[in-house]
Enzyme design. Structure first.
Site, PDB file in Angstrom:
ATOM      1  N   GLU A   6     -38.797 -23.607 -27.384  1.00 13.26           N
ATOM      2  CA  GLU A   6     -38.571 -24.999 -26.992  1.00 13.26           C
ATOM      3  C   GLU A   6     -39.433 -25.322 -25.779  1.00 13.26           C
ATOM      4  O   GLU A   6     -39.808 -24.417 -25.012  1.00 13.26           O
ATOM      5  CB  GLU A   6     -37.091 -25.226 -26.652  1.00 13.26           C
ATOM      6  N   ASP A  62     -28.717 -32.225 -32.087  1.00 11.35           N
ATOM      7  CA  ASP A  62     -30.107 -32.134 -32.544  1.00 11.35           C
ATOM      8  C   ASP A  62     -30.437 -30.731 -33.064  1.00 11.35           C
ATOM      9  O   ASP A  62     -31.573 -30.460 -33.444  1.00 11.35           O
ATOM     10  CB  ASP A  62     -31.092 -32.577 -31.447  1.00 11.35           C
ATOM     11  N   HIS A  97     -39.880 -28.790 -29.990  1.00  7.43           N
ATOM     12  CA  HIS A  97     -38.822 -29.383 -29.171  1.00  7.43           C
ATOM     13  C   HIS A  97     -39.350 -29.815 -27.803  1.00  7.43           C
ATOM     14  O   HIS A  97     -38.848 -29.414 -26.754  1.00  7.43           O
ATOM     15  CB  HIS A  97     -37.690 -28.349 -29.014  1.00  7.43           C
ATOM     16  N   HIS A 146     -27.099 -23.418 -31.677  1.00 13.07           N
ATOM     17  CA  HIS A 146     -26.028 -23.927 -30.806  1.00 13.07           C
ATOM     18  C   HIS A 146     -25.516 -25.268 -31.313  1.00 13.07           C
ATOM     19  O   HIS A 146     -26.062 -25.835 -32.253  1.00 13.07           O
ATOM     20  CB  HIS A 146     -26.483 -24.002 -29.347  1.00 13.07           C
TER      21      HIS A 146
END
Ligand SMILES: [Zn+2]
Length: 580
Positions: free
Chosen positions: A193, A66, A401, A62
């Site tokens: 994540e 980051d 993450h 996306h």
């Protein structure tokens, strides 16, 4: 060869997501992002890659910085020329976000705004659930919620498989739907994540109601409301929430969006409305916001009456949101609403922690206004991650993450509650996932013709056990040798699985009785030791023979094989003849 996961960033931290996945002998770079705030290294540890041309593909999930911010650095400075995959919204929005960030950075190590477009111009775009083949590697994307155009990706190569979640949400937003990954994908590894992995949120409805009543109270007292956010990200969500409340409560206060990107963001949401929630898709003009205005910073600083301002940066580190914070925070009747996650060390994090004096480079800011945090977050909470892991049913889990301590707490949940091996590697650590042996079989037309009736395709992820003989399943999928000699057929993923049910991979398993002497002869003929006690598993001519029971010189066996008729060794044919 084992499947291997090596984070170059986003390991025990949020920011610079970049993970090297070695799968089926291919090297895949999952995301290519920069640090989420100013301290520490800006780019991922690319030195761990060795030669960048050893990469077979770079996949971007996306457009958040980051996750994509380092892509032009990889291509234009480090010289990666291979394939790049992303979605259409990411390709459209990514360059704008990176150029905007470069205007604030002085240490981008030679990267200039002119270099940013090149990797996006040549990126290949994939559709949701489209299976893209790059050599023998296949990549399928699934809707991830989170932000416009965000996906999670399922990768398969030579019998190894992985699911990388990118960032995702499991609860539908106003403007986006929740993530949708297929049930029982059974990847060898799921890389997930963990931004909010220890947070448990109350219902979205309650969060929204609380937010709206707090904002309304503040405005009615003549105060101003500052909502720091990424304008290209959450502003549409907050605008939809506030506009709905404004209509219900008949309010007329202005809502300002302050960013040069605000109008572009609106255009992108309209262009890619098919990525939006059901609410967006079923409304004629979902982004007609009668109270929203695109304002300038100076206009807002000069404003005397009550108003809401949505402005970047999201963590108050720079940009118009920090200027408004300096001006509005000292006044008691104002309100700062932090809608998402703020990294430790950022101004937003200090505000969230209710610090009363915050030191900025321009001086100290006294925070006398009210501060509230609402989880209108674009990251799923602990329950959501557990839910996705349970749905996907991976063999092992790798956490990325997220903060170190949060991850450590969450890892125990995965290990104890879900009973799965779970890793949380640091940057440069390798996580090796041993792969089960994969057996592939191609049925000949003769075998197909002899094997009637052909049973329907199996249920995804459910082991096949056939008691009748002979049984042939024709179905596109993958045979995996599981523990204790069991074989499972896993269906190929994607909407085309059923349509391709006539494809060629098969498992044949039959039960029968075999004289012990015939079995011993077969073992001798294939140069294998013949144990006195035959109760064991044997491999003969590519078939697995499981001896279930021995009685009166006869073995009750389950024989499984994964080859076409013409491939069978004569020895196997003889045994099949005996089995009848
Ligand atoms: Zn993100």
């Amino acid at each position: 060869m084992a499947l291997r996961v090596t984070p170059l960033g986003a390991a025990q931290q949020v920011g610079r997501s970049c993970i090297l996945l070695e799968i089926g002998g291919r090297n895949v770079l999952l995301d290519c992002g920069v640090a989420a705030h100013s301290s520490g290294s800006y780019y991922p540890e690319f030195s761990l890659l060795g030669e960048v041309q050893s990469l077979d593909v770079v996949i971007i999930t996306h457009f958040h910085l980051d996750h994509v911010g380092a892509l032009p650095y990889l291509t234009e400075i480090l010289g990666y020329h291979g394939p790049i995959l992303m979605t259409h919204p990411t390709r459209a929005i990514g360059p704008i976000i990176i150029k905007d960030a470069l205007s604030f950075r002085r240490d981008a190590e030679g990267l200039t705004p002119e270099m940013v477009d090149a990797p996006f111009d040549r990126a290949r775009c994939f559709q949701l659930q489209e299976r893209v083949e790059i050599g023998d590697l296949s990549v399928t994307s699934f809707y991830a919620g989170h932000v416009l155009g965000a996906v999670m990706v399922h990768l398969e190569c030579r019998g190894q498989s992985a699911l990388y979640t990118g960032d995702f949400t499991m609860v539908p937003d106003y403007h986006l739907s929740a993530a949708r990954a297929p049930l029982a994908l059974h990847p060898d590894v799921m890389i997930t994540e963990t931004t909010c992995c220890t947070t448990i949120r109350s219902s979205k409805r309650r969060e929204v109601n609380d937010l709206c009543s707090k904002v309304q109270d503040c405005l009615e007292k003549g105060g101003k409301v500052l909502v720091p956010l990424l304008v290209m990200g959450r502003s549409t969500e907050i605008c939809m929430i506030l506009e709905e409340h404004w209509a219900k409560a008949k309010l007329a206060y202005p809502i300002f969006v302050i960013s040069t990107m605000a109008q572009k963001a609106r255009v992108f949401f309209q262009t890619f409305a098919s990525w939006g929630s059901k609410r967006v898709r079923s409304t004629d003009r979902p982004f007609a916001f009668p109270h929203v205005r695109f304002g300038t910073l100076s206009e807002l600083l000069a404003l005397s009456g009550p108003a809401v301002a949505l402005a970047g940066s999201a963590m108050l580190d720079f940009g118009p949101s920090q200027e408004l914070f300096k001006s509005w925070a000292p006044e008691k009747r104002n309100l700062i609403v932090i809608p998402g996650y703020c990294l430790p060390g950022t101004v937003g994090n200090l505000v969230q922690a209710k610090e009363k004096k915050i030191e900025l480079s321009s001086g100290i800011v006294q925070v006398r206004c009210e501060v509230d945090h609402f989880s209108i977050s674009d990251h799923t909470d602990s329950r959501g991650i557990v839910e996705l892991i349970s749905q996907v049913a991976p063999r092992q889990v790798v956490l990325v993450h997220g903060g170190l301590q949060l991850m450590d707490t969450f890892r125990a949940i995965v290990q104890k509650r879900l009973r799965l091996p779970c890793h949380m590697p640091a940057v440069g650590d390798h996580v090796e996932i041993p792969s089960p042996a994969v057996l592939e079989a191609w049925a000949s037309s003769l075998l197909m013709a002899q094997s009637e009736p052909v049973p329907p395709p199996p249920v995804l992820g459910v082991p096949l056990i056939h008691a009748k003989a002979p049984v042939v399943t024709t179905f596109r999928g993958e045979l995996r040798k599981r523990d204790r000699g069991a074989l499972e057929l896993h269906a190929a993923q994607g909407p085309s699985a059923r349509a391709k049910a006539k494809a060629r991979r098969i498992l044949i398993r039959q039960k029968g009785r075999l004289p012990c002497e015939a079995l011993k002869a077969a073992l001798r003929d294939s140069n294998q030791a013949v144990p006195e006690d035959l109760s064991s598993i044997f491999e003969v001519a590519g078939a697995t023979i499981l001896v279930d029971q021995i009685q009166a010189g006869t073995a009750a066996v389950t024989i499984s094989w994964v080859a076409g008729l013409e491939d069978r060794e004569p020895i196997l044919q003889q045994m099949l003849d005996i089995l009848g």
